[in-house]
Structure formats: structure tokens, C-alpha cells
Design a protein around this motif. Structure first.
Motif, PDB file in Angstrom:
ATOM      1  N   MET A 123       0.823  -1.202   0.000  1.00 45.52           N
ATOM      2  CA  MET A 123       0.000   0.000   0.000  1.00 45.52           C
ATOM      3  C   MET A 123       0.864   1.262   0.000  1.00 45.52           C
ATOM      4  SD  MET A 123      -2.650   1.368   2.910  1.00 45.52           S
ATOM      5  CE  MET A 123      -1.248   1.790   3.965  1.00 45.52           C
ATOM      6  N   ILE A 124       1.919   1.275   0.814  1.00 45.61           N
ATOM      7  CA  ILE A 124       2.808   2.436   0.876  1.00 45.61           C
ATOM      8  C   ILE A 124       3.482   2.666  -0.476  1.00 45.61           C
ATOM      9  CG2 ILE A 124       4.941   3.328   1.884  1.00 45.61           C
ATOM     10  CD1 ILE A 124       2.591   3.555   3.744  1.00 45.61           C
ATOM     11  N   SER A 125       3.918   1.583  -1.118  1.00 44.16           N
ATOM     12  CA  SER A 125       4.587   1.712  -2.415  1.00 44.16           C
ATOM     13  C   SER A 125       3.642   2.270  -3.469  1.00 44.16           C
ATOM     14  CB  SER A 125       5.128   0.351  -2.863  1.00 44.16           C
ATOM     15  OG  SER A 125       6.087  -0.143  -1.958  1.00 44.16           O
ATOM     16  N   VAL A 126       2.421   1.726  -3.515  1.00 48.25           N
ATOM     17  CA  VAL A 126       1.445   2.209  -4.499  1.00 48.25           C
ATOM     18  C   VAL A 126       1.036   3.641  -4.192  1.00 48.25           C
ATOM     19  CG1 VAL A 126      -0.879   1.855  -5.409  1.00 48.25           C
ATOM     20  CG2 VAL A 126       0.607  -0.103  -5.002  1.00 48.25           C
ATOM     21  N   THR A 127       0.854   3.963  -2.917  1.00 51.62           N
ATOM     22  CA  THR A 127       0.486   5.327  -2.544  1.00 51.62           C
ATOM     23  C   THR A 127       1.598   6.303  -2.891  1.00 51.62           C
ATOM     24  OG1 THR A 127      -0.843   4.450  -0.719  1.00 51.62           O
ATOM     25  CG2 THR A 127      -0.314   6.787  -0.656  1.00 51.62           C
ATOM     26  N   GLY A 128       2.855   5.855  -2.782  1.00 52.11           N
ATOM     27  CA  GLY A 128       3.977   6.704  -3.189  1.00 52.11           C
ATOM     28  C   GLY A 128       3.910   7.067  -4.662  1.00 52.11           C
ATOM     29  N   VAL A 129       3.475   6.118  -5.498  1.00 47.63           N
ATOM     30  CA  VAL A 129       3.280   6.412  -6.925  1.00 47.63           C
ATOM     31  C   VAL A 129       2.166   7.448  -7.094  1.00 47.63           C
ATOM     32  CG1 VAL A 129       2.624   5.436  -9.153  1.00 47.63           C
ATOM     33  CG2 VAL A 129       4.098   4.137  -7.624  1.00 47.63           C
ATOM     34  N   ALA A 130       1.093   7.300  -6.326  1.00 51.88           N
ATOM     35  CA  ALA A 130      -0.011   8.253  -6.394  1.00 51.88           C
ATOM     36  C   ALA A 130       0.428   9.645  -5.939  1.00 51.88           C
ATOM     37  CB  ALA A 130      -1.182   7.769  -5.544  1.00 51.88           C
ATOM     38  N   VAL A 131       1.246   9.697  -4.880  1.00 54.46           N
ATOM     39  CA  VAL A 131       1.765  10.986  -4.403  1.00 54.46           C
ATOM     40  C   VAL A 131       2.608  11.643  -5.490  1.00 54.46           C
ATOM     41  CG1 VAL A 131       3.353  12.054  -2.759  1.00 54.46           C
ATOM     42  CG2 VAL A 131       1.693  10.372  -1.969  1.00 54.46           C
ATOM     43  N   ASN A 132       3.396  10.836  -6.186  1.00 55.48           N
ATOM     44  CA  ASN A 132       4.232  11.364  -7.264  1.00 55.48           C
ATOM     45  C   ASN A 132       3.382  11.945  -8.384  1.00 55.48           C
ATOM     46  OD1 ASN A 132       7.031  11.588  -8.325  1.00 55.48           O
ATOM     47  ND2 ASN A 132       6.189  10.352  -9.985  1.00 55.48           N
ATOM     48  N   LEU A 133       2.313  11.251  -8.749  1.00 56.28           N
ATOM     49  CA  LEU A 133       1.418  11.746  -9.788  1.00 56.28           C
ATOM     50  C   LEU A 133       0.722  13.024  -9.350  1.00 56.28           C
ATOM     51  CD1 LEU A 133      -0.291   8.421 -10.964  1.00 56.28           C
ATOM     52  CD2 LEU A 133       1.536   9.664 -12.101  1.00 56.28           C
ATOM     53  N   THR A 165       4.987  13.661 -12.877  1.00 58.53           N
ATOM     54  CA  THR A 165       4.441  12.508 -13.567  1.00 58.53           C
ATOM     55  C   THR A 165       5.552  11.676 -14.170  1.00 58.53           C
ATOM     56  OG1 THR A 165       4.153  13.880 -15.521  1.00 58.53           O
ATOM     57  CG2 THR A 165       2.268  13.631 -14.087  1.00 58.53           C
ATOM     58  N   ILE A 166       5.224  10.448 -14.513  1.00 52.49           N
ATOM     59  CA  ILE A 166       6.214   9.523 -15.052  1.00 52.49           C
ATOM     60  C   ILE A 166       6.880  10.145 -16.278  1.00 52.49           C
ATOM     61  CG2 ILE A 166       6.535   7.255 -16.089  1.00 52.49           C
ATOM     62  CD1 ILE A 166       4.206   6.298 -14.383  1.00 52.49           C
ATOM     63  N   GLN A 167       8.185  10.314 -16.217  1.00 53.01           N
ATOM     64  CA  GLN A 167       8.895  11.062 -17.247  1.00 53.01           C
ATOM     65  C   GLN A 167      10.014  10.212 -17.820  1.00 53.01           C
ATOM     66  OE1 GLN A 167      10.009  14.241 -14.701  1.00 53.01           O
ATOM     67  NE2 GLN A 167       8.115  15.366 -14.986  1.00 53.01           N
ATOM     68  N   GLY A 168       9.936   9.934 -19.094  1.00 53.59           N
ATOM     69  CA  GLY A 168      10.956   9.145 -19.754  1.00 53.59           C
ATOM     70  C   GLY A 168      11.651   9.941 -20.836  1.00 53.59           C
ATOM     71  N   ASP A 169      12.266   9.226 -21.774  1.00 53.23           N
ATOM     72  CA  ASP A 169      13.031   9.902 -22.812  1.00 53.23           C
ATOM     73  C   ASP A 169      12.164  10.740 -23.745  1.00 53.23           C
ATOM     74  OD1 ASP A 169      15.380   8.875 -21.868  1.00 53.23           O
ATOM     75  OD2 ASP A 169      15.293   7.085 -23.130  1.00 53.23           O
ATOM     76  N   ASP A 170      10.844  10.451 -23.823  1.00 52.67           N
ATOM     77  CA  ASP A 170      10.003  11.164 -24.773  1.00 52.67           C
ATOM     78  C   ASP A 170       9.133  12.221 -24.080  1.00 52.67           C
ATOM     79  OD1 ASP A 170       8.479   9.440 -23.338  1.00 52.67           O
ATOM     80  OD2 ASP A 170       7.301   8.689 -25.044  1.00 52.67           O
ATOM     81  N   SER A 207      -8.155  12.664 -11.697  1.00 54.09           N
ATOM     82  CA  SER A 207      -8.515  11.918 -10.495  1.00 54.09           C
ATOM     83  C   SER A 207      -7.721  10.623 -10.364  1.00 54.09           C
ATOM     84  CB  SER A 207     -10.013  11.589 -10.525  1.00 54.09           C
ATOM     85  OG  SER A 207     -10.325  10.816 -11.672  1.00 54.09           O
ATOM     86  N   LEU A 208      -6.789  10.370 -11.272  1.00 54.56           N
ATOM     87  CA  LEU A 208      -6.039   9.111 -11.234  1.00 54.56           C
ATOM     88  C   LEU A 208      -5.262   8.919  -9.933  1.00 54.56           C
ATOM     89  CD1 LEU A 208      -5.093   6.518 -12.606  1.00 54.56           C
ATOM     90  CD2 LEU A 208      -3.277   7.849 -13.710  1.00 54.56           C
ATOM     91  N   PRO A 209      -4.510   9.925  -9.423  1.00 50.58           N
ATOM     92  CA  PRO A 209      -3.776   9.694  -8.174  1.00 50.58           C
ATOM     93  C   PRO A 209      -4.686   9.299  -7.016  1.00 50.58           C
ATOM     94  CG  PRO A 209      -2.995  11.688  -9.254  1.00 50.58           C
ATOM     95  CD  PRO A 209      -4.221  11.252 -10.002  1.00 50.58           C
ATOM     96  N   VAL A 210      -5.846   9.957  -6.908  1.00 48.04           N
ATOM     97  CA  VAL A 210      -6.779   9.623  -5.833  1.00 48.04           C
ATOM     98  C   VAL A 210      -7.303   8.200  -6.008  1.00 48.04           C
ATOM     99  CG1 VAL A 210      -8.977  10.219  -4.758  1.00 48.04           C
ATOM    100  CG2 VAL A 210      -7.432  12.024  -5.533  1.00 48.04           C
ATOM    101  N   ALA A 211      -7.632   7.843  -7.256  1.00 45.10           N
ATOM    102  CA  ALA A 211      -8.151   6.505  -7.522  1.00 45.10           C
ATOM    103  C   ALA A 211      -7.122   5.436  -7.168  1.00 45.10           C
ATOM    104  CB  ALA A 211      -8.556   6.386  -8.989  1.00 45.10           C
ATOM    105  N   VAL A 212      -5.862   5.678  -7.508  1.00 43.93           N
ATOM    106  CA  VAL A 212      -4.800   4.713  -7.191  1.00 43.93           C
ATOM    107  C   VAL A 212      -4.655   4.553  -5.686  1.00 43.93           C
ATOM    108  CG1 VAL A 212      -2.308   4.318  -7.297  1.00 43.93           C
ATOM    109  CG2 VAL A 212      -3.533   5.067  -9.340  1.00 43.93           C
ATOM    110  N   ALA A 213      -4.628   5.670  -4.963  1.00 44.09           N
ATOM    111  CA  ALA A 213      -4.451   5.615  -3.516  1.00 44.09           C
ATOM    112  C   ALA A 213      -5.637   4.941  -2.826  1.00 44.09           C
ATOM    113  CB  ALA A 213      -4.256   7.030  -2.963  1.00 44.09           C
TER     114      ALA A 213
END
Length: 405
Positions: free
Chosen positions: A41-51, A56-61, A273-279
Motif C-alpha cells: 500500500m505504501i509503495s502504491v500510494t507513493g506512486v499516487a503521491v508522485n502523480l 508525472t512519469i517522465q521518460g526519454d520522450d 482523479s487518477l492519483p486519488v483513484a490509485v491511492a
């Protein structure tokens, strides 16, 4: 109140003592089960906090769009005729000089009326400054457009008129042109026509089908639409794989917002609303799994110590007192699991970011927040409260005479 506190302390002491001696595998399994659920739960919530924090998830593109407050890049219809940015060529040149930036271009969006000879049709025109690398912009390739913006001529708009246009298949069908044909905007000067340099399939969609789009140079579209005097555009697109440039983009203009984009029609994760939904999903799953796990194993443990419960009853310990002891035992197990799981979850956040950097060229996908240190144990205690009724019911249903006989 003092008696209840003493009974609660007895339950905590007994549980910790049994865990130390390794007397009960079920208690250890309960702690590990809660710890695992809380860590996930903490790991997934950390992703939500980041969003939610905009990282947001940032890659080469990764792409950034600078838009005015009140503007948007999530819809073409909203972008057209909305608030605009000024002095875009100067700002773009300054951003392009930053070594962290791959390329930058203003994006001017206008509805153009095209004279086809027999009728007049409307298309969406996008003015850009094509990069040397010939990147795709707004879903269309720009490698057949002259790099830079020749007509701008250092702000004088007296440079050569290239007249180059990349036309989407949808626009070519509406206007009725093929490669090499001339496109004549209505009410344009005789020398302000375009030549269809290429017809390409684009991925820009307005929600009801492909958008009829033509891509031209920014200064030429500005000259056609009388926006050259302000050197204005709807947005500025910045392509980079370095998230640290975001603060520079935020300082480029007052009263603007910087959005991370994967395409013109995408949705900005940091404002959705994605971060809230994930958390929330992680919370519900953790509470449900943890409650069932603890209730089942502590219930089995209660059945295993029925003789002790019967002895306590024979010595005069009431059913309510025994239920307080069971409550303390369940809460202790859940609390210990919550602490261990929280520490494991924080370590999981670091592991996720390291793995993303090594295997996905992504700078960060999960963020730590100090509130997570209280969130994990707090949820674990909720699990303990919800898991208590079942083992407490077993303890209350124990027939003292039957067990002792």
C-alpha cells in the motif's frame, strides 16, 4: 477505566511475549501478512503521491507544454481562440539555448478558411518552428519543412515565404489536394499561398474522428491571421528528457501553467482523479486483505488457547474482560505489522525509483511523503479493529466447563 487499561496491557504483554519465544507461528504469520499488505500500500500510494505532485512519469520522450492560465492542451477546440502567449519567438530561442532542451517550438492554432475553387472549407492550421531533427509535431512529420522560421527574419517578418505545408489525410480529403498542389487561404495576399509538401497520416483526433490539420511555419500563419505584431501563439512545446527544466519553464511567463504531455489529446495526470483513484484502491485492497488475514489467523490462535480462556473464566474473568484482552492482542499484531510494513514500503519506494532509472530510463515514479510514516501504522490499526470481532466472538463462545472437562 484502570481495570480496562490493565487488561489491555496484559493482552499486549502476552502477545509480545509469545512472539519473542516463537511459540506461535500463527501470530508471526499475522504480523508478516499485515506488513506485506501495508508495504504494498505504501509503495502504491507513493506512486499516487508522485502523480498528484506533478512529477508525472517522465521518460526519454517527455514533452512540456507552456500554456496560459485558463488555456489547455487537452482539447484542440479549447486551445483555438483561447488566451495566448506573446513574444514566442524570443522565448523559444531562449529555451532552445538551454542544453537540457532537445527542441522548443511555439504552437499557433488557427481555423483557416481554404478556397478550393468551387467551395470554401475549414481546416485547423498549426504554426510551428520545425526542428533540425524533423520530429513529429501534433501527429504529423516535419522533416519536409525547412528547419527554423525563415519568414520571421529577426522579428521583421520580411524573410522568404516558404509556403510549405504538411497536410493530414483528413485535410487533404476535405480540401481536395494532392502532394504538390497549392492551398489558397481565403482573404490571403496572392503571395501567401501554401504548397502541399507532403500528405501524411496523423494521430491527432478531436474525439469524433481525425482532425483536418495542416502544419506550416509559425511566422507564416501569424502573418495570415494578423497575430505577427504581438508575436503570439497558443502554447510553447518543449521537448526534453530532463525533468529539472520544469522550473525554468515555469519562470518563462507569468500567469501560465506547465503541463507534461504525451500528446495533444492526452490527459494531464497531475490534475486528473487518477492519483486519488490509485491511492483509494490501494487502501481498500490493504484493509480488506489485512482484515481477513488477521481475523482468520488470530481466530485460529484463539481456538488453540481455549484452555487458557476457560481457566481465566473459572478464575472469575468476565467475558467482556477476555474480549478486551483479545482486542489488545489483535491490535498489537496489526500495529507491529503496520510498523514493519511501513519501513518496508519506504524501502520499496526507493527500489521502485532505482529500478525505473536502471531499466526504464525514468527519473522517478514514486515519491516519499512524511505522512506515509503515520499512514501505514494508522491503516494497520484500522485493520486490527476490524479484525477483532471474529476472534472475540470465538473467545466469548468458549464453553468453560466443556473445555476444562
Amino acid at each position: 477505566m484502570g481495570k480496562r487499561s490493565s487488561l489491555f496491557g496484559l493482552g499486549v504483554t502476552r502477545t509480545v511475549g509469545r512472539l519473542r519465544t516463537g511459540e506461535s507461528r500463527r501470530l508471526l504469520l499475522s504480523v508478516c501478512g499485515v506488513a506485506l499488505a501495508v508495504a504494498l500500500m505504501i509503495s502504491v500510494t507513493g506512486v499516487a503521491v508522485n502523480l498528484a505532485g506533478g512529477s508525472t512519469i517522465q521518460g526519454d520522450d517527455v514533452d512540456y507544454w507552456i500554456v496560459p492560465d485558463g488555456g489547455s492542451v487537452s482539447s484542440v477546440a479549447v486551445s483555438v481562440e483561447g488566451p495566448q502567449l506573446g513574444a514566442v519567438h524570443e522565448t523559444t530561442a531562449r529555451l532552445q539555448a538551454d542544453e537540457r532542451v532537445t527542441f522548443a517550438t511555439p504552437v499557433e492554432l488557427q481555423i483557416l478558411q481554404i478556397d478550393t475553387g468551387s467551395t470554401r472549407e475549414y481546416v485547423l492550421a498549426a504554426g510551428v518552428i520545425p526542428p533540425e531533427s524533423g520530429e513529429r509535431l501534433l501527429g504529423l512529420p516535419t522533416d519536409q519543412l525547412t528547419p527554423g522560421d525563415p519568414h520571421y527574419a529577426d522579428g521583421e517578418y520580411t524573410g522568404p515565404w516558404t509556403g510549405e505545408a504538411i497536410v493530414s489525410s483528413a485535410a487533404a480529403e476535405i480540401v481536395g489536394v494532392e502532394q504538390g498542389d497549392t492551398i489558397r487561404p481565403a482573404r490571403a495576399e496572392p503571395n501567401q499561398t501554401f504548397t502541399t509538401t507532403a500528405i501524411a497520416d496523423g494521430d491527432l483526433s478531436g474525439g469524433v474522428g481525425p482532425v483536418p490539420l495542416i502544419v506550416v511555419h509559425t511566422s507564416e500563419l501569424q502573418s495570415l491571421t494578423n497575430t505577427a505584431s504581438q508575436d503570439s501563439a497558443d502554447q510553447i512545446l518543449v521537448s526534453t528528457n530532463d525533468p529539472s527544466v520544469e522550473s525554468t519553464l515555469e519562470a518563462a511567463y507569468p500567469e501560465t501553467q506547465v503541463l507534461t504531455r504525451a500528446g495533444l489529446g492526452g490527459e494531464d495526470l497531475s490534475t486528473s482523479s487518477l492519483p486519488v483513484a490509485v491511492a483509494v484502491a490501494a487502501l481498500i485492497a490493504t484493509v480488506a486483505i489485512g482484515t481477513l488475514f488477521v481475523a482468520t489467523l488470530v481466530g485460529l490462535e484463539t481456538i488453540a488457547v481455549r484452555e487458557m480462556i476457560a481457566v481465566q473464566g473459572a478464575l472469575g474473568l468476565s467475558t467482556s474482560s477476555q474480549m478486551i484482552i483479545v482486542f489488545a492482542q489483535t491490535l498489537t499484531i496489526a500495529g507491529l505489522g503496520g510498523v514493519v510494513g511501513t519501513l518496508g514500503g519506504v524501502a520499496g519506494l526507493k527500489a521502485l525509483n532505482v529500478g525505473a532509472t536502471v531499466f526504464g530510463s525514468v527519473s522517478q515514479i514514486a515519491a516519499f511523503h512524511p505522512g506515509l510514516l503515520a499512514y501505514g501504522p494508522g491503516v494497520a490499526l484500522v485493520i486490527g479493529v476490524l479484525a477483532t470481532p471474529y476472534p472475540a466472538w470465538i473467545a466469548a463462545r468458549t464453553d468453560h466447563l466443556e473445555v476444562l472437562s
